[in-house]
Design a protein around this motif. Structure first.
Motif, PDB file in Angstrom:
ATOM      1  N   ILE A   1       0.821  -1.208   0.000  1.00  0.00           N
ATOM      2  CA  ILE A   1       0.000   0.000   0.000  1.00  0.00           C
ATOM      3  C   ILE A   1       0.858   1.262   0.000  1.00  0.00           C
ATOM      4  O   ILE A   1       0.568   2.235  -0.710  1.00  0.00           O
TER       5      ILE A   1
ATOM      6  N   TYR B   1      -3.266   8.019   6.956  1.00  0.00           N
ATOM      7  CA  TYR B   1      -3.860   6.713   6.648  1.00  0.00           C
ATOM      8  C   TYR B   1      -3.294   5.650   7.580  1.00  0.00           C
ATOM      9  O   TYR B   1      -2.098   5.642   7.874  1.00  0.00           O
TER      10      TYR B   1
ATOM     11  N   ILE C   1      -2.998   1.415   7.725  1.00  0.00           N
ATOM     12  CA  ILE C   1      -2.998   0.288   6.790  1.00  0.00           C
ATOM     13  C   ILE C   1      -3.119  -1.007   7.593  1.00  0.00           C
ATOM     14  O   ILE C   1      -2.264  -1.289   8.434  1.00  0.00           O
TER      15      ILE C   1
ATOM     16  N   ILE D   1      -7.127   1.755   5.189  1.00  0.00           N
ATOM     17  CA  ILE D   1      -7.092   0.876   4.027  1.00  0.00           C
ATOM     18  C   ILE D   1      -6.870  -0.541   4.541  1.00  0.00           C
ATOM     19  O   ILE D   1      -5.925  -0.792   5.286  1.00  0.00           O
ATOM     20  N   TYR D   2      -7.744  -1.466   4.163  1.00  0.00           N
ATOM     21  CA  TYR D   2      -7.620  -2.826   4.678  1.00  0.00           C
ATOM     22  C   TYR D   2      -8.045  -3.808   3.598  1.00  0.00           C
ATOM     23  O   TYR D   2      -8.258  -3.430   2.446  1.00  0.00           O
TER      24      TYR D   2
ATOM     25  N   SER E   1     -15.608  -3.946   1.282  1.00  0.00           N
ATOM     26  CA  SER E   1     -15.649  -2.491   1.298  1.00  0.00           C
ATOM     27  C   SER E   1     -16.922  -1.969   1.942  1.00  0.00           C
ATOM     28  O   SER E   1     -18.004  -2.477   1.697  1.00  0.00           O
TER      29      SER E   1
ATOM     30  N   TYR F   1     -13.556   3.439   5.848  1.00  0.00           N
ATOM     31  CA  TYR F   1     -12.765   2.263   5.526  1.00  0.00           C
ATOM     32  C   TYR F   1     -12.834   2.060   4.030  1.00  0.00           C
ATOM     33  O   TYR F   1     -13.814   2.415   3.392  1.00  0.00           O
ATOM     34  N   ARG F   2     -11.820   1.451   3.471  1.00  0.00           N
ATOM     35  CA  ARG F   2     -11.944   1.043   2.076  1.00  0.00           C
ATOM     36  C   ARG F   2     -11.038  -0.141   1.800  1.00  0.00           C
ATOM     37  O   ARG F   2      -9.978  -0.293   2.408  1.00  0.00           O
ATOM     38  N   ASN F   3     -11.504  -0.973   0.885  1.00  0.00           N
ATOM     39  CA  ASN F   3     -10.726  -2.122   0.455  1.00  0.00           C
ATOM     40  C   ASN F   3      -9.651  -1.665  -0.519  1.00  0.00           C
ATOM     41  O   ASN F   3      -9.858  -0.726  -1.286  1.00  0.00           O
ATOM     42  N   PHE F   4      -8.500  -2.332  -0.513  1.00  0.00           N
ATOM     43  CA  PHE F   4      -7.412  -1.902  -1.394  1.00  0.00           C
ATOM     44  C   PHE F   4      -7.734  -2.153  -2.860  1.00  0.00           C
ATOM     45  O   PHE F   4      -7.062  -1.634  -3.741  1.00  0.00           O
TER      46      PHE F   4
ATOM     47  N   ASP G   1     -10.831  -1.406  -4.180  1.00  0.00           N
ATOM     48  CA  ASP G   1     -11.984  -0.601  -4.588  1.00  0.00           C
ATOM     49  C   ASP G   1     -11.750   0.013  -5.972  1.00  0.00           C
ATOM     50  O   ASP G   1     -10.607   0.230  -6.378  1.00  0.00           O
TER      51      ASP G   1
ATOM     52  N   LEU H   1      -6.353   4.424  -5.464  1.00  0.00           N
ATOM     53  CA  LEU H   1      -5.756   4.880  -4.217  1.00  0.00           C
ATOM     54  C   LEU H   1      -4.856   6.085  -4.465  1.00  0.00           C
ATOM     55  O   LEU H   1      -4.088   6.118  -5.429  1.00  0.00           O
TER      56      LEU H   1
END
Length: 398
Positions: A288, A329, A331, A363-364, A368, A377-380, A382, A386
Motif C-alpha cells: 500500500i 492513513y 494500513i 485501508i484494509y 468495502s 474504511y476502504r478495500n485496497f 476498490d 488509491l
C-alpha cells in the motif's frame, strides 16, 4: 500491453524539454513504455555489447547510427555519453529529442545534474500499480497479489511463475548492478543483508543491529542501503516531525519497491504460505505504501510521503502531503473491520489539527464499506484509485 498512468506526464515533458530521463528498477517497463510512446524514434540499447562499445569509442559515429530523436537505454553503462548529448542539445535547440533510461542512479545523479541541468526532466517509473492492473482487467486476491508483485513481465502472458522470475531477477540485479558498482566486496553477505532487510520491511531501519547480524560495519550497511535505494530496489520512507516536540522518532522505515521481490527473498512462493506468514501484515503495508509512491510518481508530483511515530507509542502508517498539510492513513491487512483501527488516526488528528488537510481513513483487505462507526474504511481493490488526484479517495468528518 498494459497502459501506464505516467504516459501523459512524459508526453507533456517531452514538449517542454529537449530530453526526458526515466529512472526505475530493471524490468519495470521503461523501454516498453518509451517505444510505445515514440515508435518512430531511433533506439540504442547500451546493454548490447556492440552498441556500448560504439558509444564509448566513437560517440559521434553513435549518433550517426542512432540519430535524433532517439531512445537511449541504460545510460548508466556509458554515462560519458551525456556530455555529447548536452552539446547536441545546445546545438539543436529542439524539444523532445531524447528519451534516456537508467536503472541505476549511483553513477548518474551527478552526471545528469551537471551535464543536462535545465535540459532534461527526470521522472521515476516503478512497477505496475493496482490501478493499472485493474484497468487491464487484472485483479487478484490479497495473498496472490503479494506473492506475484507488480513486475510487468509476470502479467504479459498467463502461467508465468513469480518464484522463477524473481530468482532470475535477483541474479541479474546482483551480477549487473551491484557487482558493477564495486562497493560490495562480499556478495554472500550482501545477499544475507538483502534477505534480512526483507524481513524488516515496514520497520525502522537500524544500521547497528543489521551490521551485527550481517557481520559488517554500520557504515557498510549505510552504503549498501544507498545502493539499494539508488537501484530502486528499496524505498526509504522518512518520518514527519515538527519542531514543537523532541518526542518524534526520526529514524526512517524501509520498504521494497516491489513486494513480490520481498516475498521471494523471504521464501514465500504461494498464497497459502503468504496467508500463514507472520510478516504478511508488513508485506501488505509495503504494497500500500508503494501504491502511494507510484501515484505520486505517475502524476508527476513531488514525493511528499511520510510516516509518524513518537516515543509515546503513537504511530500513523502513512501521511500523504497535500499543499503543505497531511492526509493520514492507517494500513491494516485484516479482513474484518474494527474500531480500534482508527484510534491512532483520531489521536494524531487531535494532536496536530492545524497540520491536517483531510481526515483520511483506513485501508484494509476486507469487504468495502463507506462508514463504520463514523470512520472511513476502504478495500485496497476498490474501483476508486488509491492516492490519486487532488482529493483523497475517501474523507471523514469527525
Amino acid at each position: 500491453m498494459i497502459v501506464r498512468k505516467i504516459e501523459p506526464v512524459i508526453r507533456r515533458l517531452m514538449g517542454e524539454y529537449p530530453a526526458v530521463t526515466i529512472f526505475g528498477p530493471r524490468q519495470c517497463g521503461k523501454t516498453t513504455l518509451a517505444l510505445s510512446l515514440y515508435p518512430g524514434f531511433s533506439h540504442a540499447n547500451l546493454e548490447d555489447l556492440q552498441t556500448r562499445k560504439l558509444a564509448e569509442e566513437d560517440p559521434y559515429e553513435f549518433f550517426i547510427r542512432y540519430p535524433e530523436p532517439v531512445i537511449i537505454d541504460e545510460i548508466q553503462r556509458v554515462p560519458s555519453l551525456l556530455s555529447l548529448v548536452q552539446v547536441r542539445i545546445d546545438e539543436r535547440k529542439e524539444m523532445g529529442q531524447y528519451i534516456i533510461t537508467g536503472s541505476q542512479q549511483i553513477r548518474l545523479q551527478n552526471t545528469v545534474s551537471q551535464s543536462l541541468a535545465g535540459r532534461t526532466a527526470v521522472v521515476n517509473l516503478l512497477p505496475l500499480s493496482l490501478d493499472e492492473l485493474a484497468n487491464a482487467g487484472i485483479a487478484m486476491d490479497r495473498d496472490q497479489q503479494l506473492v506475484s508483485g507488480f513486475m510487468p513481465y509476470l502479467f504479459q502472458a498467463p502461467g508465468r511463475t513469480p518464484s522463477d522470475y524473481y530468482r532470475s531477477y535477483l541474479t541479474t540485479y546482483v551480477e549487473r548492478d551491484v557487482a558493477s558498482v564495486g562497493a560490495v566486496h562480499d556478495l554472500s553477505r550482501f545477499l544475507a543483508f538483502l534477505t534480512l532487510l526483507a524481513g524488516r520491511c515496514g520497520q525502522l531501519v537500524n544500521n547497528s543491529a543489521l551490521s551485527g547480524e550481517v557481520g559488517v560495519s554500520s557504515t557498510t550497511i549505510g552504503s549498501w542501503l544507498s545502493i539499494l535505494e539508488a537501484s530502486h530496489l528499496v524505498y526509504i520512507l522518512r518520518p514527519w516531525f515538527t519542531s514543537r516536540t523532541s518526542q518524534i522518532v526520526k529514524t526512517p522505515k524501509i520498504y521494497f519497491c516491489d513486494v513480490g521481490f520481498a516475498a521471494h527473498l523471504l521464501g514465500i512462493s504461494t498464497p497459502a504460505q503468504m496467508n500463514r506468514d507472520p510478516l504478511m501484515g508488513k508485506l501488505f503495508e509495503n504494497m500500500i505504501v508503494m501504491e502511494a509512491v507510484k501515484a505520486r510518481y505517475n502524476a508527476g508530483k513531488s514525493n511528499q510521503l511520510y510516516f509518524f511515530r513518537n516515543s509515546n507509542g503513537l504511530e500513523v502508517d502513512l501521511l500523504v502531503g497535500q499543499q503543505r498539510k497531511l492526509i493520514p492513513y492507517e494500513i491494516k491487512s485484516g479482513r474484518i473491520m474494527d474500531s480500534k483501527h482508527t484510534l491512532n488516526l483520531k489521536k494524531f488528528i487531535s494532536k496536530y489539527p492545524n497540520d491536517i488537510a483531510e481526515n483520511g481513513g483506513v485501508i484494509y483487505s476486507g469487504e468495502s464499506v463507506e462508514r463504520f462507526k463514523g470512520y472511513a474504511y476502504r478495500n485496497f481493490h476498490d474501483s476508486t484509485p488509491l492516492f490519486e488526484d487532488n482529493e483523497p479517495p475517501f474523507t471523514v468528518s469527525f
